[in-house]
Design an enzyme around this catalytic site. Structure first.
Site, PDB file in Angstrom:
ATOM      1  N   ASN A   9       0.874  -1.177   0.000  1.00 47.65           N
ATOM      2  CA  ASN A   9       0.000   0.000   0.000  1.00 47.65           C
ATOM      3  C   ASN A   9       0.911   1.226   0.000  1.00 47.65           C
ATOM      4  OD1 ASN A   9      -1.776   2.049   0.561  1.00 47.65           O
ATOM      5  ND2 ASN A   9      -2.338   1.323   2.614  1.00 47.65           N
ATOM      6  N   TRP A  10       0.994   1.866  -1.151  1.00 52.91           N
ATOM      7  CA  TRP A  10       1.941   2.983  -1.288  1.00 52.91           C
ATOM      8  C   TRP A  10       1.413   4.280  -0.677  1.00 52.91           C
ATOM      9  CZ3 TRP A  10       4.129   2.321  -7.006  1.00 52.91           C
ATOM     10  CH2 TRP A  10       4.797   1.090  -7.076  1.00 52.91           C
ATOM     11  N   LYS A  11       0.148   4.267  -0.249  1.00 48.27           N
ATOM     12  CA  LYS A  11      -0.467   5.457   0.374  1.00 48.27           C
ATOM     13  C   LYS A  11      -0.226   6.690  -0.506  1.00 48.27           C
ATOM     14  CE  LYS A  11      -0.221   3.174   4.781  1.00 48.27           C
ATOM     15  NZ  LYS A  11      -0.079   3.257   6.246  1.00 48.27           N
ATOM     16  N   HIS A  95      -9.614   1.200   4.706  1.00 43.40           N
ATOM     17  CA  HIS A  95      -8.340   1.350   5.412  1.00 43.40           C
ATOM     18  C   HIS A  95      -8.543   2.248   6.643  1.00 43.40           C
ATOM     19  CE1 HIS A  95      -4.237   2.472   6.394  1.00 43.40           C
ATOM     20  NE2 HIS A  95      -3.882   1.371   5.770  1.00 43.40           N
ATOM     21  N   GLU A  97      -6.836   4.551   7.913  1.00 46.39           N
ATOM     22  CA  GLU A  97      -6.585   5.984   7.730  1.00 46.39           C
ATOM     23  C   GLU A  97      -7.829   6.672   7.182  1.00 46.39           C
ATOM     24  OE1 GLU A  97      -2.920   5.497   5.547  1.00 46.39           O
ATOM     25  OE2 GLU A  97      -1.972   4.869   7.421  1.00 46.39           O
ATOM     26  N   GLU A 167      -5.529  -5.059  10.460  1.00 48.05           N
ATOM     27  CA  GLU A 167      -4.465  -4.084  10.715  1.00 48.05           C
ATOM     28  C   GLU A 167      -4.751  -3.355  12.026  1.00 48.05           C
ATOM     29  OE1 GLU A 167      -2.450  -2.778   6.817  1.00 48.05           O
ATOM     30  OE2 GLU A 167      -4.294  -1.625   6.994  1.00 48.05           O
ATOM     31  N   GLY A 173       2.418   2.089  10.814  1.00 45.51           N
ATOM     32  CA  GLY A 173       3.371   3.189  10.675  1.00 45.51           C
ATOM     33  C   GLY A 173       4.078   3.551  11.971  1.00 45.51           C
ATOM     34  N   SER A 213       3.303  -2.322  10.278  1.00 41.99           N
ATOM     35  CA  SER A 213       4.762  -2.416  10.458  1.00 41.99           C
ATOM     36  C   SER A 213       5.341  -3.775  10.072  1.00 41.99           C
ATOM     37  CB  SER A 213       5.159  -2.029  11.895  1.00 41.99           C
ATOM     38  OG  SER A 213       4.772  -0.700  12.163  1.00 41.99           O
ATOM     39  N   GLY A 234       2.777  -1.176   4.320  1.00 40.77           N
ATOM     40  CA  GLY A 234       2.828   0.246   3.988  1.00 40.77           C
ATOM     41  C   GLY A 234       4.254   0.686   3.749  1.00 40.77           C
ATOM     42  N   GLY A 235       4.875   1.270   4.772  1.00 37.48           N
ATOM     43  CA  GLY A 235       6.215   1.860   4.653  1.00 37.48           C
ATOM     44  C   GLY A 235       7.231   0.999   3.925  1.00 37.48           C
TER      45      GLY A 235
HETATM   46  P1  PGA Z   1       2.764   0.175   7.662  1.00 39.11           P
HETATM   47  O1  PGA Z   1       1.309   0.403   7.017  1.00 39.11           O
HETATM   48  O2  PGA Z   1       3.311  -1.092   7.082  1.00 39.11           O
HETATM   49  O3  PGA Z   1       3.555   1.395   7.273  1.00 39.11           O
HETATM   50  O4  PGA Z   1       2.571   0.073   9.146  1.00 39.11           O
HETATM   51  C1  PGA Z   1       0.423  -0.670   6.819  1.00 39.11           C
HETATM   52  C2  PGA Z   1      -0.879  -0.173   6.245  1.00 39.11           C
HETATM   53  O5  PGA Z   1      -1.351   0.903   6.635  1.00 39.11           O
HETATM   54  O6  PGA Z   1      -1.488  -0.830   5.368  1.00 39.11           O
END
Ligand code: PGA
Length: 250
Positions: A9-11, A95, A97, A167, A173, A213, A234-235
């Site tokens: 997930n490149w956000k 998601h 967020e 998640e 993050g 993470s 994500g990251g």
């Molecule tokens: P993260 O994000 O790996 O940076 O914790 C995961 C996500 O939000 O899908």
């Protein structure tokens, strides 16, 4: 046997040229993979270029969100129909967020799923508790509410195109991963709940991804858990080397 899925997930990151560069590197480094699904989710403006970069590779394309209508007077929105048109195979829905920053409710998320079911897209439905909810003992009831709300009026047949991503919000993050036991406990709870809500076949076939993470150094232990069928990253999905290592978990 459930085929694992590793999804990046490149956000809100990467320009068209940066997305194309990363996608091209991944397509090259992961060309031999066929025992697991690989998915990347760039921002909307990069979908077309990324689709071209991963053409003829095992990598599939996802969007990070969609609108719950097909087309019409919905200024600024993108529907599942147009995501399919640009080359997506997957869409991420719900998601945390978006739940937190854009106040998405389970009812809205459910509507998005039903619109996505009118296309060939597969859906990654995200759920997860906040730290407050976990600390106050509400974790399981929150997951149950998100599953029941997000999957309201969904049939067992439609569940073929659904993947769940667990998640925990406190692990996203933050560098804090759930322990393998915490993740396994949540995944097992989700699978049992799906058996109650649908049937044994749905529960035993659905892929449940862990997110929060996930890194090269913790993916192997997570993937050894019985009910963890992949990762939403994500990251660590923004760096080719890290994402390739995560895809190649042992
Ligand atoms: P993260 O994000 O790996 O940076 O914790 C995961 C996500 O939000 O899908």
């Amino acid at each position: 046997m459930r085929k694992p899925i590793i999804a990046g997930n490149w956000k809100l990151n990467k320009t068209i040229s940066e997305s194309t560069e990363l996608a091209t590197q991944l397509a090259h480094s992961l060309s031999d993979i066929n025992d697991r699904e690989i998915v990347i989710a760039p921002i909307f403006t990069c979908l077309a270029a990324t689709a071209a970069a991963i053409d003829n590779s095992p990598i599939q394309l996802a969007a990070q969100n969609c609108y719950p209508e097909t087309s019409g007077a919905f200024t600024g929105e993108i529907s599942p129909y147009f995501l399919q048109d640009v080359g997506c195979q997957y869409v991420i829905i719900g998601h945390s967020e978006r739940r937190q920053l854009l106040l998405e409710t389970d009812a809205l998320i459910n509507k998005k799923l039903h619109t996505a079911f009118t296309t060939e897209l597969k859906i990654i439905l995200c759920i997860g508790e906040t730290l407050d909810q976990r600390d106050s003992g509400q974790m399981l009831s929150v997951l149950e509410q998100q599953i029941k709300g997000g999957l309201a009026n969904v049939t067992a047949a439609q569940m073929n195109s659904v993947v769940i991503a667990y998640e925990p919000v406190w692990a996203i993050g933050t560098g804090k991963t759930a322990t393998t036991e915490q993740a396994q406990e949540a995944h097992q709870f989700i699978r049992n709940l799906l058996q109650q809500l649908f049937n044994l076949e749905v529960a035993s076939q659905i892929r449940i991804l862990y997110g929060g993470s996930v890194k090269p150094d913790n993916v192997d232990a997570l993937m050894k858990q019985e009910d963890i069928d992949g990762a939403l990253v994500g990251g660590a999905s923004l760096k080719a080397e890290d994402f390739v290592r995560i895809v190649r978990f042992n």
